[in-house]
Design a protein around this motif. Structure first.
Motif, PDB file in Angstrom:
ATOM      1  N   PHE A 273       7.650  20.227   4.834  1.00 30.27           N
ATOM      2  CA  PHE A 273       6.726  21.094   5.411  1.00 30.27           C
ATOM      3  C   PHE A 273       7.605  22.634   5.100  1.00 30.27           C
ATOM      4  CE2 PHE A 273       6.709  24.288   9.089  1.00 30.27           C
ATOM      5  CZ  PHE A 273       5.322  24.568   9.062  1.00 30.27           C
ATOM      6  N   PRO A 291       1.160  22.908  10.208  1.00 29.30           N
ATOM      7  CA  PRO A 291       1.690  22.618  11.257  1.00 29.30           C
ATOM      8  C   PRO A 291       1.163  21.494  12.011  1.00 29.30           C
ATOM      9  CG  PRO A 291       1.994  24.702  11.498  1.00 29.30           C
ATOM     10  CD  PRO A 291       1.060  24.554  10.450  1.00 29.30           C
ATOM     11  N   VAL A 295       5.601  18.209  13.170  1.00 30.92           N
ATOM     12  CA  VAL A 295       6.374  19.293  13.105  1.00 30.92           C
ATOM     13  C   VAL A 295       6.427  19.981  14.545  1.00 30.92           C
ATOM     14  CG1 VAL A 295       6.286  21.636  12.206  1.00 30.92           C
ATOM     15  CG2 VAL A 295       5.666  19.721  10.799  1.00 30.92           C
ATOM     16  N   HIS A 317       7.516  27.508  10.704  1.00 30.83           N
ATOM     17  CA  HIS A 317       6.355  27.476  11.427  1.00 30.83           C
ATOM     18  C   HIS A 317       5.961  29.253  11.641  1.00 30.83           C
ATOM     19  CE1 HIS A 317       4.427  27.123  15.394  1.00 30.83           C
ATOM     20  NE2 HIS A 317       3.915  26.368  14.854  1.00 30.83           N
TER      21      HIS A 317
END
Length: 636
Positions: A273, A291, A295, A317
């Motif tokens: 990610f 996300p 996550v 994020h």
């Protein structure tokens, strides 16, 4: 084409003023002056600098050298721990290498005595030393791999992971430059072969991520395989069910997973990610991972991963959230929202809260990542959608442009200009420190103290080797932001301090270049060209008279638009015929494959009428990347 403007004409750098020597820093900007370049010094200009007495300088040097000598033994041990493997394809003598970790001596290893990749041979003992180097300097910066003992076992079954570790960690081993360059194409071929030949595994995903975080040298942006590797890692991770850590048995069959393996699988998905978000932000394209529950669960639990890794996850994020809100609007052709200010203000407040919470404990890499995130966030303030699909008349477009000239919007624009400047200056300040180079600023004084500049430089480890691709991309972004502010928008700032920062960043990027035509060499060429370019003052005065804000011509690159706008401006010199693209990195040319880099646009376009239109016709179609070669078969 505007003639280059000499910067700081008649003003000497600090060292030349101290030594009372003639300085050519104004003619060579952003490169250091001739004397500082020859001796590897930091070249900066300070109008308020006053010469210091020789005795005072010697006293200061004595204190600094005393500190260096205290750390010299420890630093030299870490540098010489791994022997120079330049003389490949011979196998390194195991008796001449340092000992293996004691924890791995007692357990059988799956790694054979030697590993061969085409013409390169590495012994098991040499690899163990390289693995020590990785966990000493690289692993703390992006801690997603399992403990060293488990990696040592996994490298025996995954060739790509073995050679990825060798390629990454050998970068900081003294004398391994040629050895590492010899691995560029073999590792790239092995990476592509592993896509179809290797069974999806956790170690294979980790190998591709390593090659994304610390990429091998490459030439043009279109030659960087990082985005491809990231996609492969993501797809194979999903194939293994890493994105659903609570339901792994529904994707893979086998014995029960131990706690250490489960943690490694979870961290690997989080690394997918982070890497996916970082590379997409650098390229100015949408990320392919959103996300998910894994996550969000990690974000809400500080014990899931290393603190530094957790900070990077939080920043990734936040950037994924505002990038989707500001740069992926399905109602506009360029993806921009009409009024980004509310989202920018809310996100800026969240980042400030993150900064206040973690500032006392974060690392320099986290701060660098935070500043880069700020720069990409603030760049949306200079955009604003200009291509609404529901636009019916030209009057609506005119009214929308006029709405940007209100008093509140101008104040907001200036505030974000200031924030961009502060963030860019701070990012370069922490990334390009001058303390280490200042130790070698006076060769004569060092000789008097019995320590040469070479030994003083060797005492301090070169931290640039350990920079991740995200670190370097943030430094490049900060440099381009300062160039945009000073060369394009004529922002009222301290030109001397800004030029010093640009020069330091140029020096760092230049030190990362291994050959003419590689990526960092091309970036330095762009910085040097824009840094010497004098933009017309009439356009700036016209903008001020009309109370208009400077705008970006590149609008669809999301948070990277402010960077790519400057790149496109610099690229126009190629369309005018005044310059040609840099040659491709020699190591990137496969044997038997011709890139035809010598084919010119004039040879492709015959008539004068067509030649006059070559920029409009070829720049937007055949040259999609700012630093691609001009050869047509290179773009096929």
């Amino acid at each position: 084409m505007n003639p280059p403007a000499k910067r700081h004409k008649g003003m000497a750098c600090v060292h030349c003023r101290q030594m009372k020597l003639r300085c050519d820093s104004g003619d060579r900007f952003p490169a250091p002056c001739s004397r500082c370049h020859k001796s590897g010094r930091d070249c900066s200009i300070n109008p308020s600098y006053r010469r210091t007495a020789r005795r005072d300088r010697l006293d200061e040097l004595e204190r600094e050298i005393h500190m260096l000598r205290n750390n010299l033994g420890e630093s030299s041990t870490s540098v010489n721990r791994v022997k120079d493997p330049v003389d490949t394809p011979s196998v390194a003598n195991e008796e001449q290498n340092a000992r293996a970790p004691s924890s791995t001596d007692t357990s059988p290893s799956a790694i054979s005595d030697i590993q061969i990749l085409e013409q390169t041979v590495v012994s098991r003992a040499l690899f163990i030393n390289i693995l020590d180097e990785y966990y000493r300097h690289y692993h703390p910066r992006f801690q997603f791999l399992p403990p060293k003992e488990r990696v040592l076992q996994e490298c025996g079954s995954c060739r790509l992971l073995f050679w990825a570790v060798v390629a990454v960690a050998s970068k900081s081993v003294q004398g391994c430059t040629e050895f590492r360059q010899s691995l560029i194409w073999p590792i790239r071929r092995l990476a592509m072969e592993s896509v179809v030949r290797e069974t999806p595994s956790l170690s294979l995903v980790q190998a591709y991520l390593l090659l994304c975080v610390w990429p091998m040298p490459f030439g043009a942006v279109s030659d960087d395989p990082s985005w491809t590797y990231c996609g492969i890692a993501t797809h194979k991770a999903q194939h293994l069910g890493l994105h659903r850590p609570d339901h792994l048995n529904e994707f893979v069959q086998g014995p029960a997973f131990d706690h250490e393996l489960l943690a490694s699988m979870r961290n690997t998905w989080l690394a997918c990610f982070i890497v996916n978000q970082n590379i997409s932000a650098r390229l100015g394209i949408p990320a392919t991972i959103r996300p998910d529950h894994a996550v969000m669960q990690a974000l809400n639990n500080d014990d899931f991963c290393d603190p530094t890794f957790h900070h990077l996850l939080e920043l990734a994020h936040k950037e994924a959230t505002f990038s989707e809100l500001l740069g992926q609007n399905v109602a506009t052709a360029d993806g921009l929202t009409s009024d980004p200010t509310p989202v920018i203000q809310a996100t800026d407040l969240e980042i400030e809260q993150f900064e206040m919470k973690h500032k006392s404990t974060w690392t320099t890499g986290v701060e660098r990542s935070l500043l880069g995130t700020k720069l990409r966030l603030y760049s949306y303030a200079f955009l604003g959608s200009d291509s609404m699909v529901d636009r019916r008349t030209e009057d609506r477009a005119i009214n929308r442009r006029r709405s940007l000239t209100t008093c509140s919007s101008r104040i907001s624009f200036i505030s974000y200009l200031s924030k961009c400047y502060v963030a860019a200056r701070r990012l370069i300040e922490i990334s390009c420190p001058t303390e280490a180079t200042n130790l070698t600023a006076h060769d004569d004084d060092l000789d008097l103290l019995g320590l040469s500049s070479t030994s003083a430089a060797a005492a301090a480890p070169n931290s640039t080797h350990f920079l991740t691709s995200l670190d370097v991309s943030n430094i490049i972004l900060a440099t381009f932001v300062l160039l945009q502010l000073t060369r394009r928008w004529n922002f009222n700032i301290d030109d001397t301090e800004t030029d010093n920062a640009i020069s330091r960043a140029w020096n760092l990027l230049s030190s990362l270049s291994i050959a003419e035509g590689d990526h960092y060499n091309r970036i330095c060429d762009i910085v040097e060209y824009i840094g010497k370019l004098k933009w017309p003052s009439s356009s700036t005065s016209e903008v001020r008279q009309q109370h208009q804000q400077p705008t970006l011509l590149v609008r669809s690159r999301m948070g990277a638009s402010i960077e790519w706008d400057l790149i496109h401006s610099a690229r126009r010199r190629f369309g005018s015929g005044d310059a040609t693209y840099s040659k491709q990195l020699p190591e990137m040319q496969q044997s038997g494959v011709s890139l035809n880099s010598n084919i010119s646009v004039d040879a492709m376009i015959g008539s004068p009428e067509m030649r006059r239109e070559r920029y409009a016709a070829f720049d937007d179609i055949l040259w999609p990347m700012w630093d691609s070669n001009s050869g047509p078969n290179h773009l096929s």
